[in-house]
Design a protein around this motif. Structure first.
Motif: not given
Ligand code: SAH
Length: 349
Positions: A126, A164-165, A220, A295-296, A167-168, A264, A222, A197-198, A293
């Motif tokens: 996603f 939360m940008g 995360s 979904y976007n 990358g992991e 999500i 999900h 966030s991981t 969260i």
């Molecule tokens: N890799 C790390 C940090 C990335 S941020 C991790 O997975 O936690 C990840 C976050 O981005 C997710 O928890 C989710 O909240 C958000 N995310 C990613 N894709 C998204 C989408 N399509 N819609 C809404 N939130 C999204």
């Protein structure tokens, strides 16, 4: 004695991300008195120096000698402001790669969402970042730079940081932990105001616990069961939920820090009442916080965002089971949409 070999001045790693002690050692190695370390620290972190040539408290001669030493600031490639005041930045790194950082102003806060890698190898279905593949880990200075960029642009102190940008973070633990320490000690942001966030990397939550940081860990999740999680997160196949939750328990016991779980919401897929029941069961022992969260939408996949009614039903199902829950809407959605999409759009255009 202020002279220094050309080799020393050109091969040094960037200065940003280094502590007062490390900077003091560096100036001393250049034959300078140790108080120059404090000055350098102030110019890097408080005055946003981009080049040592800008540090006018240093003598002209010494500045000329060290002008080529990299400070470690990235270049602003693109900036966009959403109607809600969220600002997205594309930053160009020294090797030309582009990363994304976001500044999110709320009433009394300024939160920065930082990237930890260029792209991401996790390929969560996603997530826009995952669709673009992985290039490399970010260096410590490239993480710290994102926060300084936002702070400088907003002319306001950053209060919170979320990893939360792109990358992991736990695939880049050494640089992420060093950046967290620098953001805390050098930039002055409280550890409690920093969230990493991981999606879960085997052994890495345990490793993070051993760092004894007072940060918040966000996991995360999900999905409320292993089968569902594997369909959304490829790496879940090698890291069953049970093992992930076991590491979370260890983290909680070792650090005493509560974990927050990210979930999500994908319409019809993981947002039904029985999913809420499974999720409540899974996080029950944690006294944790669940962030939902919605979904976007991203163009590559056709998941749906649940309606407000569906979201509320899911929230009620969790609350009924005493789960502390919030719904987090992604900010800046109006203009550039979800995580990673600004980069994807701008690079394609
Ligand atoms: N890799 C790390 C940090 C990335 S941020 C991790 O997975 O936690 C990840 C976050 O981005 C997710 O928890 C989710 O909240 C958000 N995310 C990613 N894709 C998204 C989408 N399509 N819609 C809404 N939130 C999204």
């Amino acid at each position: 004695m202020a002279s220094t070999s050309p080799e020393l001045t050109t091969t040094t790693t960037p200065l940003l991300g280094q502590s007062l002690e490390e900077l003091t050692d560096w100036v001393k190695a250049q034959g300078q008195p140790s108080y120059r370390g404090k000055q350098l620290h102030q110019w890097l972190y408080d005055k946003y120096a981009r080049s040592l040539a800008d540090v006018t408290v240093f003598s002209k001669e010494w500045r000329a000698e060290i002008a080529a030493v990299p400070v470690g600031r990235s270049q602003l490639h693109f900036r966009s402001v959403a109607p809600d005041g969220t600002v997205k930045y594309l930053l160009k790194l020294a090797d030309g790669h582009i990363i994304e950082a976001v500044g999110i102003p709320t009433e009394r806060r300024l939160t920065v969402c930082v990237s930890s890698q260029v792209g991401c190898p996790m390929a969560c279905d996603f997530c826009a970042t995952g669709k673009g593949g992985f290039l490399r880990n970010l260096e410590t200075h490239e993480i710290v730079d994102q926060v300084l960029t936002v702070q400088e642009d907003f002319e306001q102190r950053v209060s919170n940081i979320v990893f939360m940008g792109m990358g992991e973070p736990l695939l880049n633990p050494k640089n992420v932990v060093k950046a967290v320490r620098s953001l805390n000690q050098d930039v002055g942001i409280g550890q409690r105001s920093i969230t990493v966030s991981t999606v879960g990397i085997p052994g890495q939550i345990r490793r993070l616990a051993a760092e004894s940081l007072k940060i918040t860990l966000a996991v995360s999740l999900h999905a409320s069961n292993q089968t569902l999680r594997e369909t959304l997160i490829p790496s879940a196949r090698q890291y069953p939920l049970e093992a992930l939750m076991e590491e979370c328990y260890e983290y909680l016991h070792q650090t005493g820090r509560r974990i927050s779980f990210e979930y999500i919401l994908l319409s019809g897929l993981n947002d039904l009442p029985h999913h809420a029941a499974e999720l409540a069961e899974m996080v029950g022992g944690f006294q944790s916080h669940v962030n939902l969260i919605p979904y976007n939408p991203i163009s590559e996949v056709d998941y749906q965002r649940p309606s407000d009614h569906q979201i509320q039903t899911f929230v009620d199902e969790l609350k009924k089971r005493n789960v502390v829950v919030s719904v987090r809407y992604s900010r800046g959605l109006e203009k550039d949409a979800a995580c990673g999409q600004l980069r994807a759009q701008k690079l394609a255009s």
